[in-house]
Design a protein around this motif. Sequence first.
Motif, mmCIF file in Angstrom:
data_model
loop_
_atom_site.group_PDB
_atom_site.id
_atom_site.type_symbol
_atom_site.label_atom_id
_atom_site.label_comp_id
_atom_site.label_asym_id
_atom_site.label_seq_id
_atom_site.Cartn_x
_atom_site.Cartn_y
_atom_site.Cartn_z
ATOM 1 N N GLY A 1 0.372 -6.171 2.725
ATOM 2 C CA GLY A 1 0.171 -7.524 3.289
ATOM 3 C C GLY A 1 1.426 -8.351 3.903
ATOM 4 N N GLU A 2 2.215 -8.747 3.771
ATOM 5 C CA GLU A 2 3.460 -9.659 3.630
ATOM 6 C C GLU A 2 4.459 -8.231 3.157
ATOM 7 N N PRO A 3 5.401 -9.694 3.091
ATOM 8 C CA PRO A 3 7.017 -9.063 3.066
ATOM 9 C C PRO A 3 6.887 -8.546 1.184
ATOM 10 N N VAL A 4 7.741 -7.555 2.030
ATOM 11 C CA VAL A 4 8.028 -6.676 0.039
ATOM 12 C C VAL A 4 8.922 -7.368 -0.550
ATOM 13 N N CYS A 5 9.334 -7.273 -1.900
ATOM 14 C CA CYS A 5 10.550 -7.409 -2.797
ATOM 15 C C CYS A 5 10.130 -6.027 -3.611
ATOM 16 N N VAL A 6 11.789 -5.690 -4.155
ATOM 17 C CA VAL A 6 11.531 -4.303 -5.129
ATOM 18 C C VAL A 6 12.243 -5.143 -6.094
ATOM 19 N N THR A 7 11.424 -4.823 -7.798
ATOM 20 C CA THR A 7 11.592 -5.649 -8.983
ATOM 21 C C THR A 7 12.873 -4.276 -8.999
ATOM 22 N N LEU A 8 14.122 -5.653 -9.912
ATOM 23 C CA LEU A 8 14.794 -4.411 -10.840
ATOM 24 C C LEU A 8 14.577 -4.449 -12.402
ATOM 25 N N SER A 9 13.786 -5.077 -12.562
ATOM 26 C CA SER A 9 12.928 -5.293 -14.611
ATOM 27 C C SER A 9 12.712 -4.509 -14.399
ATOM 28 N N HIS A 10 11.964 -2.971 -13.425
ATOM 29 C CA HIS A 10 10.577 -2.175 -13.889
ATOM 30 C C HIS A 10 11.000 -1.181 -13.693
ATOM 31 N N HIS A 11 10.966 -0.002 -13.960
ATOM 32 C CA HIS A 11 11.253 1.020 -13.613
ATOM 33 C C HIS A 11 12.598 1.271 -13.406
ATOM 34 N N ASN A 12 13.333 1.349 -11.718
ATOM 35 C CA ASN A 12 14.144 1.527 -11.223
ATOM 36 C C ASN A 12 14.746 1.694 -12.068
#
Length: 259
Positions: free
Chosen positions: A106-117
């Motif tokens: 429901g909003e703009p999206v960020c990918v996290t580089l701290s987890h999974h990745n």
Amino acid sequence: MPTNTTPALSAAQCNAFEKDGYLILPRMVPTADCQLMIATTNAHLAQAVAPLEYESEVGYAGAPKSLDSVGGRTARRLRNAYQRDDSYRAWASNPQLVAMLEQLLGEPVCVTLSHHNCVMTKHPHFGTATGWHRDIRYWSFPRNELISVWLALDSENENNGGLRFIPGSHRLDMKPEQMDELDFLRPEVAENQALFAQGKAMELQQGDVVFFHSGLFHAAGRNNTEAVKESVVFAYHGQSNQPLPGSRSAAAPDILLSH
């Protein structure tokens, strides 16, 4: 990266994700893109391109005891996939994927580089099983509203250590006594045994993509085949749901993917 022509998720798909906590998108990624990621993965595994995580470092039941043990240098994952190669990065930021995540979050999206990745690998013989857990157990965000995106680079099923989900478990309130010190579901607890009975094995083909909620209980068994299983995994959150300062979740930058 070309994908199929469906622009976004249907209302039925959004409702299914909200209800079950996961959603399978069959054949979302073309064979050629999967083959490129497989070739990259196998080359990086053969060359032990850092950073890697080895089974002996995780310490799960049945894992080799040290790097120098038999099987001790069996890779569990290639870390830093986003930074590692263009093929993974192109998938992580795929516009169609981002549009779908925007719908769900429901909003703009960020990918996290701290987890999974990472590229998860499950090897025969030394690849260990993973017990029932939620990813939010070691993520530090104000809201339990992240989405993991799992891309199967080859077929996945119960026999080669594929994912298992407990549908709807992201909506459960858990009691402390149901969890062990690492926040896995304790197998000896009767309430948990009833949950385990609801576990559902995912049958995935190459190019299938699974979205699953950060609060969804999931697990995976051992790989009983002779072929390595490989999957690319990234995690995403809404722009307003920023990692808590000073936490492991804030240890690497997030990347805003929406425009």
